[in-house]
Each structure stands twice: as structure tokens, then as C-alpha cells.
Design a protein around this motif. Structure first.
Motif, PDB file in Angstrom:
ATOM      1  N   UNK B 367      71.731 -26.336  77.771  1.00 52.46           N
ATOM      2  CA  UNK B 367      72.523 -25.240  77.640  1.00 52.46           C
ATOM      3  C   UNK B 367      72.372 -24.215  78.724  1.00 52.46           C
ATOM      4  N   UNK B 368      70.940 -23.841  78.751  1.00 53.11           N
ATOM      5  CA  UNK B 368      70.609 -22.955  79.988  1.00 53.11           C
ATOM      6  C   UNK B 368      70.607 -23.383  81.128  1.00 53.11           C
ATOM      7  N   UNK B 369      70.483 -24.603  81.619  1.00 56.33           N
ATOM      8  CA  UNK B 369      70.760 -25.177  82.864  1.00 56.33           C
ATOM      9  C   UNK B 369      71.959 -25.086  83.226  1.00 56.33           C
ATOM     10  N   UNK B 370      73.066 -25.339  82.168  1.00 58.28           N
ATOM     11  CA  UNK B 370      74.414 -25.174  82.400  1.00 58.28           C
ATOM     12  C   UNK B 370      74.939 -23.899  82.809  1.00 58.28           C
ATOM     13  N   UNK B 371      74.281 -22.870  82.105  1.00 59.39           N
ATOM     14  CA  UNK B 371      74.399 -21.263  82.288  1.00 59.39           C
ATOM     15  C   UNK B 371      74.001 -21.263  83.677  1.00 59.39           C
ATOM     16  N   UNK B 387      62.325 -18.856  70.550  1.00 61.07           N
ATOM     17  CA  UNK B 387      62.563 -20.055  71.490  1.00 61.07           C
ATOM     18  C   UNK B 387      63.756 -20.067  72.557  1.00 61.07           C
ATOM     19  N   UNK B 388      64.858 -19.321  72.241  1.00 53.62           N
ATOM     20  CA  UNK B 388      66.024 -19.105  73.055  1.00 53.62           C
ATOM     21  C   UNK B 388      65.523 -18.283  74.465  1.00 53.62           C
ATOM     22  N   UNK B 389      64.550 -17.325  74.099  1.00 51.12           N
ATOM     23  CA  UNK B 389      63.802 -16.585  75.319  1.00 51.12           C
ATOM     24  C   UNK B 389      62.936 -17.577  76.277  1.00 51.12           C
ATOM     25  N   UNK B 390      62.271 -18.264  75.575  1.00 49.51           N
ATOM     26  CA  UNK B 390      61.335 -19.105  76.431  1.00 49.51           C
ATOM     27  C   UNK B 390      62.096 -20.235  77.212  1.00 49.51           C
ATOM     28  N   UNK B 391      63.093 -20.684  76.523  1.00 53.31           N
ATOM     29  CA  UNK B 391      64.122 -21.721  77.181  1.00 53.31           C
ATOM     30  C   UNK B 391      64.607 -21.087  78.232  1.00 53.31           C
ATOM     31  N   UNK B 392      65.318 -19.858  78.287  1.00 53.64           N
ATOM     32  CA  UNK B 392      66.053 -18.934  79.212  1.00 53.64           C
ATOM     33  C   UNK B 392      65.016 -18.903  80.401  1.00 53.64           C
ATOM     34  N   UNK B 396      66.426 -21.149  83.502  1.00 50.49           N
ATOM     35  CA  UNK B 396      67.336 -20.730  84.125  1.00 50.49           C
ATOM     36  C   UNK B 396      66.871 -20.522  85.350  1.00 50.49           C
ATOM     37  N   UNK B 397      67.502 -20.466  86.674  1.00 53.00           N
ATOM     38  CA  UNK B 397      66.953 -20.466  88.166  1.00 53.00           C
ATOM     39  C   UNK B 397      67.334 -19.156  88.406  1.00 53.00           C
ATOM     40  N   UNK B 398      66.301 -18.269  88.282  1.00 53.48           N
ATOM     41  CA  UNK B 398      66.501 -16.804  88.849  1.00 53.48           C
ATOM     42  C   UNK B 398      66.372 -16.562  90.494  1.00 53.48           C
TER      43      UNK B 398
END
Lengths: 174, 562
Positions: B367-371, B387-392, B396-398
Motif C-alpha cells: 500500500x505504501x509503495x502504491x501511495x 507499524x504504519x509509521x515504520x512501513x511508511x 515511501x520514496x521521499x
């Protein structure tokens, strides 16, 4: 590194709550205060505080840096043993009667302390000096029975000659 | 000019360039609110909870670099701010909180809604004030903004009794502050800069650890110059994410407890660490005695109390990061570290950043990668903790400067909703995504109403695993899978909830639905919410246990990987 006692002197703004800010910082950071003395300084609106802190060198460095970070704290100076003049004042109420009053008086004189109150069954002794002197007089008087004691904690200054020598720069920890 | 205390507050805020205030009125602060309509430049956003006001001011400040401002009344209003103030304190966010207090004569009498707010906030503010005369308000607010925004930034609280707001005083805004002994390090000691240059020259395996300080002092360009000139790979701490583009060949990502394994392994092999505006948090170091055993340390910090606190610096450079890097960069000799960069690449190949299992369930990492894909790495991502924080952080490619806002030091659940609100207010043209856990979201979701009222178009990605996910993960790994009090069995229907608030809502349960839903949410002109029903028992890997060493690194179990 083993823990030892270090003396730190700070100039602080004379504002409501400043003592609370400082003591709260010590509590929050888990630093160990052995003694703390506060009073007016030579500058209006500023107080001078003397701390005796117990800890290793890294802890004492950290105490100094955390003190410097407080907005109401103007300057913080660690004082080394060699250059320090330090004094403490104690009032000691000791049991005394006609039979031992002379002996106590003699001890008090040897220590250049003073008897500041006399009652039929007790004396109040005022002693000024470094902690060792206060401690040793206290130990001697305890054989007569100390019923009350109050100590101010250490106040300290740097010797005049030493101060001139170190005026070239503030001794920063970092 | 004689003004009331309330008017002086408003005039002073305008002088400080404030244009938005997050707050909730109440008895003790009512006189100030009565003056607000006379100052239309001050836009007030009525929040649903003071915690929301504090986090919103924080999110606004992080997104803009300006000081965030929140108002609350005495007693419960002020105590509700506390989590937000502590968050801003831990993460060095410039914020000013103005609280009403009971009238002067009532202070100390346990009056209705009286709380010793300056006492309570003493250890979680950079400084605080109780203003006892209207004549002191202007000077105090000037100081408050100065302290909040200079040096190491942080929250400052100004408590004002109700009757001081109505007392009249002469208003003249001071030009300067009278803080003669407030140390504001600028440039570092030139000798120490030379020592640092020498260490960099000698290093074979140097690493930059870029922290929040890069973003706070806007030292992006200087960081890039240093990294490229001396060819030093860049690790970004949790709060340093988005200080260095992750698409850059020298980017190594995040280290530490849930960092990239190769980043933590690189630290273990490095012979020089350059800590730039960071504080060697325990989530990065693990066991201090085993941290970076081969490395000398150059520590650039604006706050001297951070130097030697956790990690002993070989060379400390005290000063404003941007200015210190401007000293350092011209003095550093161009170098290349091909072998070292190659070695990190090997580590990356041996320990790839992502290999989640394909199970047919909706994987949160996906989901994060899709985002990341749908936003092209251009969104502002706001998270809470877990968990959501760590996955993000991991997936996510900042690529955009200052595009990551998270509750780092305090780790406050619920931050993600109001902080995203504040960030969107500060950057109205940005796409702001609140990446939320279902737990944190439910702590502060009442602010959806605030977003609707003010048309603040934040997009929500709820990572709904019906668990307090990170707590469950610890129970899984360290407490023999004893899932005590972490399972939500009665979560609301988040899509219906979105409907009730009057915002866009949709649910995603399959991977192929993710991208279209994300795009639909972004096309919707207002706030929108996606309920991602993710795999329930997914863990965050890699993981180094708290206080652990690199030898205890846990990576995703291998079997079943794509």
C-alpha cells in the motif's frame, strides 16, 4: 569513572519559579544533588547558586550543559578543588548541663565555632568552615547528644589569583 | 496606545507574522476570544480537542518552518494540550501555546478549572511564562517567539490569567529581546572544524547521519554538497527523512530498530560517523557500548547538551548546522570512496529493503509503495507511531525536501490526524496524506469535523489491521504471542464514518484496488479516507530489539518470499 563531588556555581535570574526550574531539571535528568545554596548576588535581579553534585565527570559535564540550557540561568562555572574557597555554616543544638558545658565550650573554641544560645539543658553551636571541619565538630559533639542540626550546604568562590589566571577564556566543556 | 491584554496578545501575534491559530475557547480565555474578530488577519481554526490543536500547530510548524500557535483555556483545556506540547518538545518544533488561567486573585485557591499549567509543562517546554500584568504581555510574547524559533527550536507556553486579558496597558512591541545570556551558537570553532576536516580526509568508510537539524536549519544544499564532494553515503534518521533525496546514489536510508538492515550494518563497519543535527537516539544506537564500534564521531549540533550525552564525539562542532556545513564544505577535500560505496551496495544486495510475503492478503508495504507511486513521491506524508509509521518510513520514496512529518521522539498515537490538518493549512497546495493506524486514527478522528468545516482536504490512508499493531508485534516476538489487550474487535466501519462526517470514503481489501482508490481520493476535492484492510499479523522487519546490538538483527523469515 567513579562518582565524586563537584562544585558548580551559577548566576540565575531572580524570577518566580527559577528554583523550581532548576530542581525540576535535576530530578528529570536523574542527577544527584548533595547540596544547594541560593542567595542574592552582587548584581541586582540576579541570584547566585552553589551546587554540589555527585557523579562521574561525564555526568557533571551534562549537569553543566543542562543548566546552561535553562533560559533563566545566566552563567554556570564549575569550580576545581584547587582554586576553590568553600564554606558551610551549621547550627547544632547539643545537650549540655553544668557538668559538661565547659568541655563543650573548649571543643567549640578549638574549632573557632561560637555558642550562640544557652539553655539549662542545651547549647546552640554555630560553626563555619569547609565540610570536613563541620563534619568533624559534629562528630565530636554527637557524643553529648545532638538534638537538632541544620546546615546551609556549600557556598564557594574561586580564589583571587586563580580567577585572574582563568580570565582568558570560559572553560567550556565541549 | 492603551489596549486590553487580549488586544495586546492579538497585536503581538500579528507582529510575529502569525496568520493562523488552532484552538478551543473556554471561560478563562474568553476575553481574548472576544477580541479576535477585530483582527481578521488572525484566522482561528476551531478544533474538536485541545490535543488536536497542539498537534495541528506542530504539523503547521513542521510543514512551514514558521512558529505554530495554539490557544486553550485553563484547567482541562490546557492539560489536553500536554501530549502535543511534549511531542513538539521531543522533536524540537517551534510552537507557542497561549493558555487562559483563572483570575489572579483566584490563583492558588483551587478555583474552578484552575491548574498549575506552568508547573505541569516545565519539563516539556523550552521555556514558559505566567504573565501577571498586561504591561508584560508584549515583551513576553516577543521572547516566546524568539525562544521557540531560534537555536534548537521548541515549544514555549504563555499562561495568562483571565483578568490580565481585560486589564489595559500601553502597547509598544519591543524590537529586541532582553536575553543577554541566551546562548545561540552560530559558527563552530574553526580549530574543531579543521580537526573534522582532517578526520574526513583520513576516513575510509565515512557515513553521514542526517537528522531533523538538516530540515530545521534548511541545510539541504550544504548536506548535498558535502556528501557529493567527499562521496560520503547518507543515512537519514527517522526525523531526517526527506532531508536527502532517496533516489540519490549516495542515499542509504534509515538505520536503527526498524531501519534498513544494510544501513545498520554499514554503521557497524564505518570508521567515521558525521552526526548532523541528530541526537543518537536509543532507537538508532541500540546498546550504546556496541554502537559503531569502529567509528570516530563528528557531531554537529546546535544544542551543546546533546553532545557526548549518548555517544562520545571525537570532534564536536557546536553551531547552527547550515552555518557549520558552510564552514566545513569548502575546507573538505574532494574524495571518492568507491570501495566503501561498493561495500554498502553489497550489503544492500545481501539484505534487500523489502521482501514481504505474497499471501493473497493486502500487504501494508504494498500500500505504501502504491501511495509512493500514485503521488510520484511528491506528497507530504504525516504519520503517528507504530507499524504504519515504520512501513511508511521504509517504503515511501521521499524525494521532496521536508515532505515527512512524524511523531518521532514522543511517539504519540493520534498525531497523524491533527498534524496532517496543520500541515495542510500550512501548505495548502500540497497533497497531504495522513498515513494512520486504526488505533491512532480513533484517538483523534474527531478532527475530521474540523477539516470539513474548514475545507482542509487531507487524504487518509488507514492501515486497518484491527490491532494495536506494533504492540501486537512486540507481544508476538517478546511475550510468547500473548496478545493481551491489543485486538480491536469492534472497530467502526470507517467508510460509514467518512459518510457521517461528510467526506469521501472507500475500502480496499485487495492489492489491485489500491491504486485506483488512492487516485480517486486525490481527485476528490475535499478530505477523503481509504480504509485499507491490511494483513492482520504482518510484522515490521527488519528489527533490532530495544537496547540490542546488530548481532540480534531480525529479518523477514525467508520462506514464501516473492
Amino acid at each position: 569513572m567513579a562518582g565524586h563531588e563537584s562544585t558548580i556555581v551559577a548566576m540565575v535570574r531572580d524570577r518566580p519559579g527559577v528554583l523550581n526550574r532548576i530542581s525540576s531539571m535535576f530530578r528529570r535528568r536523574n542527577f544527584n544533588i548533595v547540596s544547594l545554596a541560593v542567595g542574592q548576588s552582587e548584581q541586582p535581579g540576579m541570584s547566585r547558586m552553589a551546587f554540589v553534585v555527585n557523579g562521574d565527570d561525564a555526568t557533571v559535564d551534562q549537569v553543566i550543559k543542562q543548566l546552561r540550557k535553562l533560559i533563566d540561568v545566566a552563567t554556570v562555572s564549575p569550580i576545581s578543588e584547587e582554586t576553590m574557597i568553600s564554606r558551610e555554616l551549621a547550627l547544632i543544638r547539643v545537650n549540655a548541663n553544668a557538668s559538661n558545658r565547659a568541655e563543650i565550650t573548649q571543643i567549640v573554641e578549638i574549632y573557632r565555632a561560637h555558642i550562640v544560645d544557652v539553655a539549662p539543658d542545651s547549647l546552640i553551636v554555630e560553626v563555619t568552615g569547609d565540610e570536613d571541619k563541620v563534619q568533624s565538630l559534629k562528630n565530636l559533639l554527637s557524643t553529648f547528644g545532638i538534638t537538632e542540626m541544620i546546615r546551609t550546604g556549600r557556598v564557594a568562590m574561586v580564589r583571587g589569583m586563580a580567577q585572574v589566571a582563568s580570565q582568558n577564556g570560559r572553560t567550556d566543556i565541549t | 496606545m492603551m489596549l486590553t491584554g487580549g488586544q495586546i496578545v492579538c497585536e503581538s501575534l500579528i507582529k510575529e507574522g502569525v496568520d493562523v491559530i488552532f484552538g478551543i475557547p473556554g471561560g478563562a480565555i474568553l476575553p481574548l476570544y472576544q477580541d479576535l474578530p477585530d483582527y481578521p488577519q488572525l484566522h482561528h481554526i476551531l478544533m474538536r480537542h485541545e490535543q488536536g490543536a497542539a498537534h495541528a500547530a506542530d504539523g503547521y510548524a513542521r510543514a512551514t518552518g514558521k512558529v505554530g500557535v495554539a490557544f486553550a483555556t485553563s484547567g482541562p483545556g490546557a492539560t489536553n494540550l500536554i501530549t502535543g506540547i511534549a511531542t513538539a518538545h521531543m522533536d524540537s518544533v517551534p510552537t507557542v501555546f497561549i493558555t487562559g488561567q483563572v483570575a489572579r486573585a483566584a490563583i492558588g485557591k483551587d478555583a474552578f478549572q484552575e491548574t498549575d499549567v506552568t508547573g505541569i509543562t516545565l519539563p516539556i517546554t523550552k521555556h514558559n511564562y505566567l504573565v501577571m500584568n498586561a504591561s508584560e504581555i508584549a515583551e513576553t510574547i516577543k521572547e516566546a517567539f524568539y525562544l521557540a524559533s531560534t537555536g534548537r527550536p521548541g515549544p514555549v507556553l504563555v499562561d495568562i490569567p483571565k483578568d490580565v486579558f481585560v486589564e489595559k496597558a500601553e502597547f509598544e512591541y519591543p524590537e529586541t529581546v532582553n536575553l543577554p545570556n541566551y546562548d545561540m551558537p552560530q559558527e563552530a570553532d574553526p580549530e574543531q572544524v579543521q580537526e573534522a576536516v582532517q578526520l574526513i580526509k583520513e576516513a575510509q568508510k565515512p557515513l553521514i547521519l542526517a537528522g531533523h537539524g538538516v530540515i530545521i536549519s534548511r541545510a539541504y544544499d550544504e548536506l548535498m554538497e558535502l556528501a557529493e564532494k567527499a562521496q560520503i553515503p547518507v543515512i537519514t534518521t527517522l526525523l531526517g527523512i526527506s532531508s536527502f533525496p532517496e533516489t540519490h546514489p549516495l542515499s542509504v536510508g534509515m538505520p536503527g530498530m526498524h531501519g534498513m538492515a544494510y544501513a545498520s550494518l554499514a554503521i557497524n563497519e564505518a570508521d567515521l560517523l558525521l552526526g548532523l543535527g541528530m541526537r543518537f537516539d536509543d532507537r538508532i544506537t541500540g546498546k550504546l557500548s556496541a554502537f559503531a564500534p569502529n567509528a570516530k564521531v563528528i557531531h554537529v549540533e546546535v544544542d551543546p547538551s546533546e553532545v557526548h550525552k549518548n555517544v562520545r564525539a571525537t570532534v564536536p562542532l557546536i553551531g547552527d548546522l547550515k552555518k557549520v556545513l558552510q564552514q566545513l564544505v569548502p575546507a573538505v577535500e574532494p574524495k571518492s570512496h568507491e570501495e566503501w560505496v561498493q561495500r554498502i551496495e553489497e550489503l544492500r544486495v545481501e539484505h534487500p529493503p523489502m521482501r514481504p510475503k505474497v499471501t493473497g492478503e493486502l500487504r501494508p508495504q504494498y500500500v505504501i509503495q502504491a501511495l509512493s507511486q500514485a503521488t510520484n513521491g511528491n506528497a507530504v506524508i504525516v504519520t503517528g507511531v507504530g507499524q504504519h509509521q515504520m512501513w511508511a518510513a521504509q517504503h515511501y520514496t521521499f524525494t521532496k525536501q521536508n515532505s515527512w512529518i512524524t511523531s518521532g521522539g514522543l511517539g504519540a498515537m493520534g498525531f497523524e490526524v491533527p498534524a496532517a490538518l496543520g500541515a495542510q493549512v500550512g501548505r495548502p497546495d500540497a497533497v497531504v496524506w495522513s498515513v494512520a493506524g486504526d488505533g491512532g486514527f480513533q484517538m483523534t478522528m474527531s478532527e475530521l469535523a474540523t477539516m470539513v468545516e474548514n475545507n482542509i482536504p487531507v487524504k487518509f490512508a488507514i492501515f486497518n489491521n484491527r490491532y494495536l499493531g506494533m504492540v501486537r508485534q512486540w507481544q508476538d516476538i517478546f511475550y510468547e504471542k500473548s496478545y493481551v489487550a491489543t485486538h480491536y474487535t469492534g472497530n467502526p466501519d470507517f467508510v460509514k464514518l467518512a459518510d457521517a462526517f461528510g467526506i469521501f470514503g472507500t475500502r480496499v481489501t485487495k492489492e489491485e484496488e489500491a491504486l485506483p482508490a488512492i487516485k480517486a481520493a486525490m481527485e476528490y476535492p475535499g478530505p477523503a479516507l481509504i480504509d485499507f484492510v491490511v494483513a492482520q499479523e504482518e510484522n515490521v522487519y527488519p528489527m533490532i530489539p530495544a537496547g540490542g546490538t546488530i548481532d540480534q538483527l531480525m529479518e523477514e523469515p525467508i520462506e514464501g518470499h516473492a
